[in-house]
Design a protein around this motif. Structure first.
Motif, PDB file in Angstrom:
ATOM      1  N   GLU A 124       0.827  -1.201   0.000  1.00 58.79           N
ATOM      2  CA  GLU A 124       0.000   0.000   0.000  1.00 58.79           C
ATOM      3  C   GLU A 124       0.866   1.258   0.000  1.00 58.79           C
ATOM      4  OE1 GLU A 124      -2.363  -0.623   3.450  1.00 58.79           O
ATOM      5  OE2 GLU A 124      -4.049  -1.473   2.331  1.00 58.79           O
ATOM      6  N   ARG A 125       1.955   1.236   0.756  1.00 58.61           N
ATOM      7  CA  ARG A 125       2.843   2.403   0.801  1.00 58.61           C
ATOM      8  C   ARG A 125       3.461   2.662  -0.566  1.00 58.61           C
ATOM      9  NH1 ARG A 125       5.911   0.624   4.278  1.00 58.61           N
ATOM     10  NH2 ARG A 125       7.659  -0.025   3.000  1.00 58.61           N
ATOM     11  N   ILE A 126       3.877   1.588  -1.238  1.00 60.39           N
ATOM     12  CA  ILE A 126       4.457   1.737  -2.576  1.00 60.39           C
ATOM     13  C   ILE A 126       3.431   2.326  -3.537  1.00 60.39           C
ATOM     14  CG2 ILE A 126       5.326   0.432  -4.561  1.00 60.39           C
ATOM     15  CD1 ILE A 126       6.582  -1.510  -2.489  1.00 60.39           C
ATOM     16  N   ARG A 127       2.182   1.872  -3.451  1.00 58.60           N
ATOM     17  CA  ARG A 127       1.124   2.400  -4.327  1.00 58.60           C
ATOM     18  C   ARG A 127       0.873   3.865  -4.033  1.00 58.60           C
ATOM     19  NH1 ARG A 127      -1.459   4.584  -7.414  1.00 58.60           N
ATOM     20  NH2 ARG A 127      -3.525   4.120  -8.217  1.00 58.60           N
ATOM     21  N   ARG A 128       0.798   4.252  -2.761  1.00 62.11           N
ATOM     22  CA  ARG A 128       0.560   5.657  -2.414  1.00 62.11           C
ATOM     23  C   ARG A 128       1.694   6.543  -2.905  1.00 62.11           C
ATOM     24  NH1 ARG A 128      -0.743   3.409   2.642  1.00 62.11           N
ATOM     25  NH2 ARG A 128       1.176   4.266   3.547  1.00 62.11           N
ATOM     26  N   ASP A 129       2.907   5.992  -2.911  1.00 62.07           N
ATOM     27  CA  ASP A 129       4.057   6.756  -3.397  1.00 62.07           C
ATOM     28  C   ASP A 129       4.069   6.884  -4.910  1.00 62.07           C
ATOM     29  OD1 ASP A 129       4.895   7.033  -0.810  1.00 62.07           O
ATOM     30  OD2 ASP A 129       6.516   5.563  -0.932  1.00 62.07           O
ATOM     31  N   GLY A 130       3.228   6.105  -5.591  1.00 57.63           N
ATOM     32  CA  GLY A 130       3.189   6.162  -7.044  1.00 57.63           C
ATOM     33  C   GLY A 130       4.315   5.415  -7.715  1.00 57.63           C
ATOM     34  N   ARG A 131       4.916   4.460  -7.017  1.00 55.14           N
ATOM     35  CA  ARG A 131       6.034   3.685  -7.591  1.00 55.14           C
ATOM     36  C   ARG A 131       5.447   2.503  -8.356  1.00 55.14           C
ATOM     37  NH1 ARG A 131       8.427   3.381  -1.760  1.00 55.14           N
ATOM     38  NH2 ARG A 131       9.502   1.520  -2.484  1.00 55.14           N
ATOM     39  N   MET A 132       4.951   2.804  -9.562  1.00 57.85           N
ATOM     40  CA  MET A 132       4.122   1.848 -10.281  1.00 57.85           C
ATOM     41  C   MET A 132       4.906   0.632 -10.780  1.00 57.85           C
ATOM     42  SD  MET A 132       1.440   3.378  -9.670  1.00 57.85           S
ATOM     43  CE  MET A 132       0.359   2.213 -10.491  1.00 57.85           C
ATOM     44  N   GLY A 133       6.165   0.821 -11.111  1.00 55.54           N
ATOM     45  CA  GLY A 133       6.965  -0.313 -11.543  1.00 55.54           C
ATOM     46  C   GLY A 133       7.069  -1.368 -10.466  1.00 55.54           C
ATOM     47  N   ALA A 317     -10.480  28.371  -7.551  1.00 56.20           N
ATOM     48  CA  ALA A 317      -9.717  27.170  -7.224  1.00 56.20           C
ATOM     49  C   ALA A 317      -8.332  27.539  -6.700  1.00 56.20           C
ATOM     50  CB  ALA A 317      -9.592  26.266  -8.445  1.00 56.20           C
ATOM     51  N   LEU A 318      -7.678  28.495  -7.340  1.00 52.38           N
ATOM     52  CA  LEU A 318      -6.337  28.901  -6.900  1.00 52.38           C
ATOM     53  C   LEU A 318      -6.388  29.600  -5.554  1.00 52.38           C
ATOM     54  CD1 LEU A 318      -4.810  30.081 -10.292  1.00 52.38           C
ATOM     55  CD2 LEU A 318      -4.300  27.988  -9.026  1.00 52.38           C
ATOM     56  N   ARG A 319      -7.425  30.403  -5.327  1.00 52.88           N
ATOM     57  CA  ARG A 319      -7.567  31.040  -4.006  1.00 52.88           C
ATOM     58  C   ARG A 319      -7.781  29.979  -2.934  1.00 52.88           C
ATOM     59  NH1 ARG A 319     -10.285  35.101  -7.044  1.00 52.88           N
ATOM     60  NH2 ARG A 319     -12.293  34.050  -6.785  1.00 52.88           N
ATOM     61  N   SER A 320      -8.613  28.990  -3.251  1.00 53.69           N
ATOM     62  CA  SER A 320      -8.877  27.920  -2.289  1.00 53.69           C
ATOM     63  C   SER A 320      -7.631  27.079  -2.045  1.00 53.69           C
ATOM     64  CB  SER A 320     -10.022  27.047  -2.800  1.00 53.69           C
ATOM     65  OG  SER A 320     -10.376  26.060  -1.866  1.00 53.69           O
ATOM     66  N   ALA A 321      -6.830  26.886  -3.088  1.00 54.94           N
ATOM     67  CA  ALA A 321      -5.613  26.071  -2.944  1.00 54.94           C
ATOM     68  C   ALA A 321      -4.654  26.678  -1.929  1.00 54.94           C
ATOM     69  CB  ALA A 321      -4.931  25.924  -4.295  1.00 54.94           C
ATOM     70  N   ARG A 322      -4.649  28.006  -1.843  1.00 53.76           N
ATOM     71  CA  ARG A 322      -3.731  28.661  -0.904  1.00 53.76           C
ATOM     72  C   ARG A 322      -4.151  28.457   0.548  1.00 53.76           C
ATOM     73  NH1 ARG A 322      -3.636  32.599  -5.169  1.00 53.76           N
ATOM     74  NH2 ARG A 322      -5.294  33.832  -4.195  1.00 53.76           N
ATOM     75  N   THR A 323      -5.360  27.991   0.777  1.00 53.64           N
ATOM     76  CA  THR A 323      -5.843  27.802   2.153  1.00 53.64           C
ATOM     77  C   THR A 323      -5.804  26.354   2.605  1.00 53.64           C
ATOM     78  OG1 THR A 323      -8.174  27.461   1.524  1.00 53.64           O
ATOM     79  CG2 THR A 323      -7.428  29.737   1.747  1.00 53.64           C
ATOM     80  N   VAL A 324      -5.367  25.450   1.726  1.00 51.04           N
ATOM     81  CA  VAL A 324      -5.334  24.029   2.096  1.00 51.04           C
ATOM     82  C   VAL A 324      -4.304  23.824   3.204  1.00 51.04           C
ATOM     83  CG1 VAL A 324      -4.807  21.691   1.312  1.00 51.04           C
ATOM     84  CG2 VAL A 324      -6.128  23.225  -0.150  1.00 51.04           C
ATOM     85  N   PRO A 325      -4.711  23.235   4.329  1.00 53.29           N
ATOM     86  CA  PRO A 325      -3.767  23.070   5.439  1.00 53.29           C
ATOM     87  C   PRO A 325      -2.947  21.791   5.315  1.00 53.29           C
ATOM     88  CG  PRO A 325      -5.930  22.275   6.102  1.00 53.29           C
ATOM     89  CD  PRO A 325      -6.067  22.780   4.672  1.00 53.29           C
ATOM     90  N   ALA A 326      -1.770  21.817   5.872  1.00 57.48           N
ATOM     91  CA  ALA A 326      -0.985  20.593   6.129  1.00 57.48           C
ATOM     92  C   ALA A 326      -0.901  19.655   4.934  1.00 57.48           C
ATOM     93  CB  ALA A 326      -1.560  19.859   7.339  1.00 57.48           C
ATOM     94  N   LEU A 327      -0.536  20.199   3.765  1.00 57.15           N
ATOM     95  CA  LEU A 327      -0.464  19.363   2.565  1.00 57.15           C
ATOM     96  C   LEU A 327       0.516  18.211   2.747  1.00 57.15           C
ATOM     97  CD1 LEU A 327      -1.627  19.284  -0.342  1.00 57.15           C
ATOM     98  CD2 LEU A 327       0.420  20.492  -1.081  1.00 57.15           C
ATOM     99  N   HIS A 328       1.528  18.404   3.590  1.00 60.39           N
ATOM    100  CA  HIS A 328       2.556  17.378   3.788  1.00 60.39           C
ATOM    101  C   HIS A 328       1.987  16.102   4.420  1.00 60.39           C
ATOM    102  CE1 HIS A 328       2.322  19.317   7.763  1.00 60.39           C
ATOM    103  NE2 HIS A 328       2.757  18.172   8.243  1.00 60.39           N
ATOM    104  N   THR A 329       0.784  16.182   4.992  1.00 59.15           N
ATOM    105  CA  THR A 329       0.215  14.975   5.614  1.00 59.15           C
ATOM    106  C   THR A 329      -0.345  14.010   4.574  1.00 59.15           C
ATOM    107  OG1 THR A 329      -2.013  15.933   5.862  1.00 59.15           O
ATOM    108  CG2 THR A 329      -0.436  16.314   7.651  1.00 59.15           C
ATOM    109  N   LEU A 330      -0.536  14.452   3.349  1.00 58.19           N
ATOM    110  CA  LEU A 330      -1.105  13.587   2.314  1.00 58.19           C
ATOM    111  C   LEU A 330      -0.034  12.704   1.687  1.00 58.19           C
ATOM    112  CD1 LEU A 330      -3.509  15.987   0.378  1.00 58.19           C
ATOM    113  CD2 LEU A 330      -4.075  14.346   2.176  1.00 58.19           C
ATOM    114  N   PRO A 331      -0.414  11.523   1.211  1.00 57.58           N
ATOM    115  CA  PRO A 331       0.544  10.676   0.482  1.00 57.58           C
ATOM    116  C   PRO A 331       1.014  11.381  -0.791  1.00 57.58           C
ATOM    117  CG  PRO A 331      -1.410   9.425   1.118  1.00 57.58           C
ATOM    118  CD  PRO A 331      -1.725  10.858   1.386  1.00 57.58           C
TER     119      PRO A 331
END
Length: 405
Positions: A124-133, A317-331
């Motif tokens: 699952e971790r490999i899939r979330r990282d996008g390491r498709m090979g 959409a761009l204005r809303s994108a600037r308010t997204v919190p804690a993006l680093h928590t996402l895979p």
């Protein structure tokens, strides 16, 4: 195009890495907790495959990633004809001929349930990282392992193995759908639901419906996707004192339904569903990762940006994108999708420099994922068509994505 005819096989890789670490076969077997016979047969080519639990044990003993043992072929590069090798391997694992002919016993001892679960988490971790090979190489073996344990055991151990198998099929389904193989993904989900019914985790059926809604959306069956997601959400009906996992699964289903609704141009429904998902995220109060899917305030914010882009409200959409919190928590793959949405909004506003910066951020988050993500590839091709310079960061990105022309 011929691919990897000269690559060493798994046994040669194990022997080479073992020699670098100055280990005997006995020493490697002891470190990995395996029999010497298993190591010897792999190195001699008597066995050309190994269970994922065996690969993980050998990788830990050799201090490498499992992909270093199986290799990482260019499985997702375009081919002039036929099926991509790892897609074919996933199809074979999901729908094996042995179902018709009868399973043959595997000479290697089956892994225990704990080893299966560890392999699943790694996959699952490999899939979330996008390491498709890597996922295309490792996941088929996990499916075979879980099938073998579920088939050959009884009682609680069989139920636990069926739960692992259900999740492994779900990972296969999302991988196949991401590669544009929605028919095979649908089959994988059918098998996942059947395994979940025999498993010991009551949430797996809900997770299966969430994945099904996503696959149906990929197929363009939007009304079906919305109906599946909403019906599954209604079955949960969480209250304020419900466990966080139930709130998270409910919220994920609402976002699945909203994704279909936005493409059906039902904007009021989208707003209602997003408001309910936001309330669920606020009720949880933090970002969670359940069954390989994130949910919380950050993911709801990312979904809002996606919906605004879909509704062609690019500036909002761009204005809303600037308010997204804690993006680093996402895979990584979720972060990459968010940056691609930003890129689409910038491009719609003819702010190509901003679009390129966002695309480069997506590539940084999940470089291999970018190579096969069709929306990213189309956007880069469109931007390159407006590019006047022969050499630029954009043309370099197009080269890395193997775009022709």
């Amino acid at each position: 195009m011929e691919l990897f005819h000269e690559e060493p096989d798994i046994g040669e890789r194990i022997a080479r890495l073992r020699a670098r670490r100055k280990l005997t076969q006995e020493g490697l077997a002891e470190r990995a907790g395996l029999s010497v016979d298993t190591v010897r047969k792999l190195e001699q080519g008597v066995r050309r495959t190994a269970r994922l639990s065996t690969l993980n044990a050998l990788a830990r003993a050799l201090d490498v990633e499992p992909s270093a043992l199986v290799g990482q072929p260019a499985t997702f590069e375009a081919r002039s004809e036929g099926e991509q090798p790892s897609v074919l391997a996933l199809r074979q694992a999901v729908s094996p001929v042995s179902d018709l002919l009868g399973d043959e016993p595997d000479p290697e001892d089956p892994p225990g349930v704990a080893a299966l679960r560890a392999s699943l988490r790694s996959t699952e971790r490999i899939r979330r990282d996008g390491r498709m090979g890597e996922i295309g190489v490792l996941l088929p073996q996990l499916i075979r392992d879980a099938r073998a344990v579920a088939r050959d055991t009884t009682g609680s151990e069989a139920a636990a193995a069926h739960s692992v198998l259900a999740e492994a099929y779900q990972v296969a389904a999302t991988t196949l759908a991401a590669l544009g193989k929605e028919d095979a993904a649908f089959t994988a989900l059918e098998r996942s639901m059947a395994a979940a019914a025999r498993g010991d985790d009551p949430h797996l059926e809900t997770v299966g419906f969430s994945s099904l809604a996503w696959v149906l959306t990929k197929q363009g069956r939007l009304a079906d996707a919305e109906r599946v997601a909403l019906k599954a959400a209604a079955r949960i009906e969480p209250g304020f004192r419900s466990p966080p996992v139930e709130l998270a699964l409910w919220g994920i289903l609402l976002l699945r339904a909203a994704t279909a609704a936005v493409r059906l141009e039902r904007r009021e429904t989208v707003r209602e569903l997003l408001a309910m998902a936001s309330a669920a995220a606020a009720g949880i109060g933090t970002d969670r990762l359940d069954y390989a899917t994130p949910f919380g305030p950050t993911n709801v914010g990312v979904a809002r940006v996606n919906f605004l882009v879909e509704m062609e409200q690019s500036a909002e959409a761009l204005r809303s994108a600037r308010t997204v919190p804690a993006l680093h928590t996402l895979p990584p793959t979720w972060r990459a999708r968010f940056h691609v949405d930003r890129a689409l909004a910038f491009a719609d506003l003819h702010r190509d420099d901003g679009a390129l910066t966002a695309l480069l951020a997506a590539e940084h988050a999940a470089p291999e994922w970018m190579r096969y993500h069709s929306t990213s590839r189309r956007l880069v091709a469109d931007l390159r068509g407006r590019e006047r310079r022969r050499t630029s960061p954009l043309t370099a990105l197009a080269d890395r994505l193997d775009l022709d022309g």
